[in-house]
Design an enzyme around this catalytic site. Structure first.
Site, PDB file in Angstrom:
ATOM      1  N   THR A 195       0.824  -1.210   0.000  1.00  0.00           N
ATOM      2  CA  THR A 195       0.000   0.000   0.000  1.00  0.00           C
ATOM      3  C   THR A 195       0.854   1.254   0.000  1.00  0.00           C
ATOM      4  O   THR A 195       1.966   1.246   0.522  1.00  0.00           O
ATOM      5  CB  THR A 195      -0.963   0.002   1.219  1.00  0.00           C
ATOM      6  OG1 THR A 195      -1.646   1.246   1.255  1.00  0.00           O
ATOM      7  CG2 THR A 195      -0.223  -0.177   2.526  1.00  0.00           C
ATOM      8  N   ARG A 196       0.307   2.324  -0.624  1.00  0.00           N
ATOM      9  CA  ARG A 196       0.969   3.630  -0.576  1.00  0.00           C
ATOM     10  C   ARG A 196      -0.029   4.685  -0.124  1.00  0.00           C
ATOM     11  O   ARG A 196       0.243   5.865  -0.161  1.00  0.00           O
ATOM     12  CB  ARG A 196       1.571   4.014  -1.934  1.00  0.00           C
ATOM     13  CG  ARG A 196       0.620   3.968  -3.094  1.00  0.00           C
ATOM     14  CD  ARG A 196       1.212   4.583  -4.339  1.00  0.00           C
ATOM     15  NE  ARG A 196       0.455   5.730  -4.782  1.00  0.00           N
ATOM     16  CZ  ARG A 196      -0.593   5.684  -5.593  1.00  0.00           C
ATOM     17  NH1 ARG A 196      -1.032   4.521  -6.049  1.00  0.00           N
ATOM     18  NH2 ARG A 196      -1.197   6.782  -5.953  1.00  0.00           N
ATOM     19  N   HIS A 200      -8.283   2.396   5.037  1.00  0.00           N
ATOM     20  CA  HIS A 200      -9.610   2.665   5.583  1.00  0.00           C
ATOM     21  C   HIS A 200     -10.292   1.319   5.841  1.00  0.00           C
ATOM     22  O   HIS A 200      -9.700   0.271   5.652  1.00  0.00           O
ATOM     23  CB  HIS A 200     -10.395   3.553   4.612  1.00  0.00           C
ATOM     24  CG  HIS A 200      -9.688   4.853   4.343  1.00  0.00           C
ATOM     25  ND1 HIS A 200      -9.462   5.791   5.326  1.00  0.00           N
ATOM     26  CD2 HIS A 200      -9.101   5.340   3.220  1.00  0.00           C
ATOM     27  CE1 HIS A 200      -8.787   6.816   4.826  1.00  0.00           C
ATOM     28  NE2 HIS A 200      -8.557   6.569   3.554  1.00  0.00           N
ATOM     29  N   HIS A 203     -10.154  -1.536   3.225  1.00  0.00           N
ATOM     30  CA  HIS A 203      -8.858  -2.223   3.095  1.00  0.00           C
ATOM     31  C   HIS A 203      -8.700  -3.254   4.207  1.00  0.00           C
ATOM     32  O   HIS A 203      -8.150  -4.330   4.013  1.00  0.00           O
ATOM     33  CB  HIS A 203      -7.697  -1.233   3.193  1.00  0.00           C
ATOM     34  CG  HIS A 203      -7.757  -0.147   2.182  1.00  0.00           C
ATOM     35  ND1 HIS A 203      -8.065   1.153   2.497  1.00  0.00           N
ATOM     36  CD2 HIS A 203      -7.554  -0.172   0.847  1.00  0.00           C
ATOM     37  CE1 HIS A 203      -8.055   1.879   1.405  1.00  0.00           C
ATOM     38  NE2 HIS A 203      -7.755   1.112   0.389  1.00  0.00           N
ATOM     39  N   ARG A 289      -6.912  -4.056  -8.276  1.00  0.00           N
ATOM     40  CA  ARG A 289      -7.360  -3.544  -9.574  1.00  0.00           C
ATOM     41  C   ARG A 289      -6.439  -2.385  -9.905  1.00  0.00           C
ATOM     42  O   ARG A 289      -6.114  -1.572  -9.039  1.00  0.00           O
ATOM     43  CB  ARG A 289      -8.788  -3.023  -9.462  1.00  0.00           C
ATOM     44  CG  ARG A 289      -9.850  -4.082  -9.554  1.00  0.00           C
ATOM     45  CD  ARG A 289     -11.245  -3.547  -9.264  1.00  0.00           C
ATOM     46  NE  ARG A 289     -11.756  -2.705 -10.332  1.00  0.00           N
ATOM     47  CZ  ARG A 289     -12.017  -1.411 -10.160  1.00  0.00           C
ATOM     48  NH1 ARG A 289     -11.807  -0.817  -9.005  1.00  0.00           N
ATOM     49  NH2 ARG A 289     -12.508  -0.709 -11.161  1.00  0.00           N
TER      50      ARG A 289
END
Length: 572
Positions: A195-196, A200, A203, A289
């Protein structure tokens, strides 16, 4: 019982402590290259085994293989060119076979490189093959053409010490440290989440499910090297991750920071991320995605299709030895008060599906609007609000540009007084004459010096903006490219409002308060804007004010109204 191969130690490029001390002494005589922030990220992952099987920066043969077929000359899968780019004049001093010292930006030696290859790459081809298009709208292509050096150096690296990080040290693990940790806890299956962005609730649900379906433990593995320009800074993101970590069962989840410089290369990036996670001891990897997509290209279309990354990963999954867990698009179903995978909701037409996009979240943060609990955790929202206060509390810069004598300083002074009357934020006036006296006293009026003067004003204004103040600048600022540079520097931290004081040259000359136009007409002042030097009229400033036949108070009031319309000052 044998140890799973994913947890056996992986080769590193560091020499022993004693050899490193000796090398440091000898390196004093070597030619040095000061690494860019991106090169430091690459070097750290080369040295600690994160980029295994690479032994250093790619040779020309390896580079060509990676660009063309995603394979090193020896046949191993590797999708991303890891190259040491240098400026042409530096490369000319380097001989093949020579050792050079690689230093950080403070001059600390991190490694030596034995140069085996030196070549000028075809960057347009690299852009086309690796990123899918030679389009400057792609941040990595823009970097390739406008920041990276013209020449590549390749060769094996000898690691002396890791780059120094003063932040979150307990959260940074090398591949071998993570493998040892997993061994110690008896974790056989580990699913990594890349992740970058701040996490929330969606996720959290997604990672929970991924771990549960794979019957695996979870490694939250955020990138803290370089991400996409405009992303939330990593300090804020890590504080957000730490807030969310409490929501996971401690015995099944851990978090580690990855000092990777992302390229936003979509499908190739996904494969690269998979290989890196394999090196860190993971057995599964979540691919999203449009994984690591940079957004829109110059034509306003997405660079990559939504499932291109998953398709490419799936092709190479067996060879990589790490399984893909496809990212499920999780949405909130209001009636059931829970998150569900979008593709599994049978009664879509009977329920209310709620979602907040990244753009919408940024808007709500900017305007201080509510962010509902179903969307994120209150702890995460409060961290984000600290970084992004509503616009009426953020710093900003107003730049007045126009001919000498157009009334810029007079309006700027009036605006300053009006803003000080409102209170709430410190206001600084960076007027042309004041700046020339205090910041730029040694500068003349050549084009180069005038640019330098404007860039200095821009730098000071960006610092004021960053710290929540208001900067009002009133130089002539005749050149559009320089104004654009200043705008970019300031918009990193807050709003930039360009005000074109559109007084005609004839009117300025008629006023000629300082007698400068007269001197310029007589040739006593060289390079005078509007007489013997050009002025680039701003194409689309935030505001244009006409001073002929309008009093100063009215001009300043127009600026105040504009600031209110932009949400920078709260309406009364």
């Amino acid at each position: 019982m044998t140890m799973p191969s994913s947890l056996a130690p992986i080769p590193e490029l560091y020499v022993s402590y004693d050899s490193a001390q000796k090398l440091k002494m000898e390196a004093a005589d070597l030619v040095s290259h000061d690494l860019s922030p991106r090169q430091i990220c690459d070097l750290e992952l080369l040295m600690n085994g994160g980029f295994h099987p690479l032994k250093g920066f790619l040779s020309e043969e390896d580079y060509n293989g990676v660009v063309e077929t995603m394979r090193l000359a020896g046949g191993a899968l590797w999708p991303m060119p890891i190259t040491l780019d240098v400026k042409r004049d530096f490369a000319e001093k380097i001989e093949i076979g020579q050792d050079i010292a690689l230093r950080d930006q403070e001059g600390v030696i991190l490694a030596t490189l034995t140069v085996t290859d030196k070549w000028v790459p075809d960057k347009a081809k690299e852009a086309e093959k690796v990123f899918g298009a030679d389009d400057d709208a792609h941040p990595a292509v823009n970097y390739l053409h406008h920041t990276a050096g013209e020449v590549y150096l390749g060769g094996p690296v000898t690691g002396i010490q890791q780059p120094v990080h003063y932040d979150f040290r307990a959260r940074r693990d090398t591949p071998n440290e993570l493998r040892a940790y997993f061994r110690k806890l008896g974790w056989r299956k580990v699913v990594a989440f890349q992740t970058r962005n701040p996490l929330h609730r969606a996720h959290q649900e997604l990672t929970f499910r991924a771990a549960r379906e794979s019957e695996a433990n979870l490694l939250i593995h955020p990138v803290v090297g370089m991400t996409k320009p405009g992303d939330v800074d990593h300090f804020t993101r890590v504080r957000c991750y730490e807030a969310v970590l409490d929501k996971y069962p401690a015995s099944t989840t851990t978090m580690s920071l990855l000092p990777l410089a992302m390229r936003m290369a979509g499908p190739r990036e996904a494969v690269w991320h998979g290989l890196i996670r394999k090196n860190h001891g993971c057995t599964h990897f979540i691919v999203g995605r449009d994984h690591a997509g940079p957004g829109k290209n110059s034509a306003g279309e997405d660079f990559y299709g939504p499932y291109d990354a998953q398709d490419l990963f799936r092709q190479h999954e067996a060879e990589m030895g790490i399984e893909m867990v496809p990212f499920r698009h999780m949405v909130y179903v209001q009636e059931r008060a829970q998150y569900e995978p979008n593709d599994e909701i049978a009664d879509k037409d009977k329920v209310t599906i709620l979602n907040i996009s990244g753009t919408e979240l940024r808007r709500r943060l900017a305007e201080g609007l509510e962010i509902p609990d179903w969307f994120s955790f209150p702890e995460v929202v409060s961290e984000l609000r600290k970084t992004k206060p509503p616009r009426s509390k953020q710093g900003f810069t107003v730049l007045f540009t126009g001919f000498s004598g157009s009334g810029k300083s007079t309006i700027a002074n009036a605006l300053m007084t009006k803003l000080m009357e409102m209170g709430g934020r410190p206001v600084t006036l960076l007027d042309g004459d004041i700046v020339r006296k205090n910041l730029s006293s040694e500068l003349g009026f050549s084009k180069e010096h005038r640019d330098l003067n404007i860039l200095r004003i821009g730098y000071v204004a960006s610092e004021i903006t960053k710290n929540g103040g208001i900067a009002i600048c009133a130089p002539i600022a005749p050149y559009a490219t320089t104004r654009r540079k200043v705008r970019e520097g300031i918009e990193e931290y807050g709003a930039f409002v360009e005000v074109h004081v559109a007084t005609t040259i004839e009117e300025c000359e008629r006023r000629d308060r300082k007698g400068l136009y007269k001197l310029a007409r007589e040739g006593k002042i060289k390079e005078f804007t509007g007489i013997s030097d050009p002025y680039d009229v701003p194409a689309n400033p935030e505001l244009r004010v006409e001073t002929e036949g309008t009093d100063v108070d009215n001009c300043a009031h127009q600026v105040v109204l504009k600031l209110e319309a932009m949400g920078l000052i709260a309406g009364h």
